[in-house]
Scaffold this motif. Structure first.
Motif, PDB file in Angstrom:
ATOM      1  N   ALA A  14       0.843  -1.197   0.000  1.00 16.21           N
ATOM      2  CA  ALA A  14       0.000   0.000   0.000  1.00 16.21           C
ATOM      3  C   ALA A  14       0.877   1.246   0.000  1.00 16.21           C
ATOM      4  N   ARG A  15       0.366   2.258  -0.656  1.00 16.73           N
ATOM      5  CA  ARG A  15       1.017   3.573  -0.715  1.00 16.73           C
ATOM      6  C   ARG A  15       0.130   4.592  -0.007  1.00 16.73           C
ATOM      7  N   LEU A  50      -8.812   7.844   8.462  1.00 18.23           N
ATOM      8  CA  LEU A  50      -7.745   8.071   7.504  1.00 18.23           C
ATOM      9  C   LEU A  50      -6.374   8.232   8.169  1.00 18.23           C
ATOM     10  N   ASP A  51      -6.307   8.942   9.292  1.00 18.52           N
ATOM     11  CA  ASP A  51      -5.013   9.140   9.951  1.00 18.52           C
ATOM     12  C   ASP A  51      -4.420   7.807  10.423  1.00 18.52           C
ATOM     13  N   ARG A  52      -5.279   6.898  10.895  1.00 20.34           N
ATOM     14  CA  ARG A  52      -4.785   5.571  11.301  1.00 20.34           C
ATOM     15  C   ARG A  52      -4.321   4.769  10.087  1.00 20.34           C
ATOM     16  N   ILE A  57       0.033   2.298   6.956  1.00 18.11           N
ATOM     17  CA  ILE A  57       0.710   2.218   5.662  1.00 18.11           C
ATOM     18  C   ILE A  57       2.166   2.621   5.803  1.00 18.11           C
ATOM     19  N   ALA A  58       2.449   3.648   6.591  1.00 19.48           N
ATOM     20  CA  ALA A  58       3.822   4.119   6.783  1.00 19.48           C
ATOM     21  C   ALA A  58       4.714   3.057   7.406  1.00 19.48           C
ATOM     22  N   ARG A  59       4.110   2.130   8.144  1.00 20.61           N
ATOM     23  CA  ARG A  59       4.904   1.066   8.772  1.00 20.61           C
ATOM     24  C   ARG A  59       5.345   0.008   7.771  1.00 20.61           C
TER      25      ARG A  59
END
Length: 176
Positions: A14-15, A50-52, A57-59
């Motif tokens: 995921a991006r 969305l913030d979660r 995704i950043a992980r």
């Protein structure tokens, strides 16, 4: 060369840009719970904020299924020590029954194993055919949540948010 099959889809990491499409897929998949009388009230109700989604995704361990550039499914996870926890897992109802969910989950298992995780964990509905029975077919086992404090706490939160008491189960898939 043969043209790609009209149902051709791919799986990838995921991006950040994928996060905006995820709630619509989650909502659409959630409408399937309307078929089950005891769960009709939760059908399509809440989605992961969305913030979660962006944090997960950043992980780096979330996967998406894509058809012609559009998201059709996703699996959202978060590391907890040596375990990778599945927070959300959805395939759009128009795309279900084509092996996309199993491919996403198997891809997640491969990624987790290659990244040094020892297990995947999740909580899900015990009796819903596309929930716990699906995971059991893919090697997940029911877990005594009392023996796993993090999952026991998660189940308690879910019941506190209105999930029918006794409807949920904690599961684990040990990885080689």
């Amino acid at each position: 060369m043969r043209p790609p099959h009209e149902d051709a889809w791919t799986i990838r990491l995921a991006r950040k840009a994928d996060a905006e499409a995820m709630p619509a897929i989650e909502r659409a998949a959630g409408t399937m719970f309307a078929r089950i009388e005891a769960l009709a009230e939760i059908a399509g109700q809440h989605t992961v904020p969305l913030d979660r989604l962006l944090r997960y995704i950043a992980r780096g361990h979330c996967l998406v299924a894509v058809h012609e550039g559009a998201l059709i499914g996703f699996i959202v996870t978060e590391p907890f020590g040596r375990e990778l926890h599945v927070w959300e897992f959805n395939v759009h109802p128009d795309w279900q029954g084509r092996g996309i969910g199993a491919a996403l989950l198997r891809g997640c298992m491969i990624d987790a194993g290659n990244s040094g995780f020892t297990a995947l964990t999740l909580t899900t509905f015990d009796e819903v055919p596309w929930n716990a029975p699906f995971y059991r077919r893919l090697g997940f086992a029911d877990l005594d949540a009392d023996a796993h404090p993090r999952l026991a706490e998660e189940l308690a939160k879910e019941y506190g948010h209105g999930m029918p008491t006794g409807s949920r189960v904690a599961m684990i898939r040990e990885l080689p």
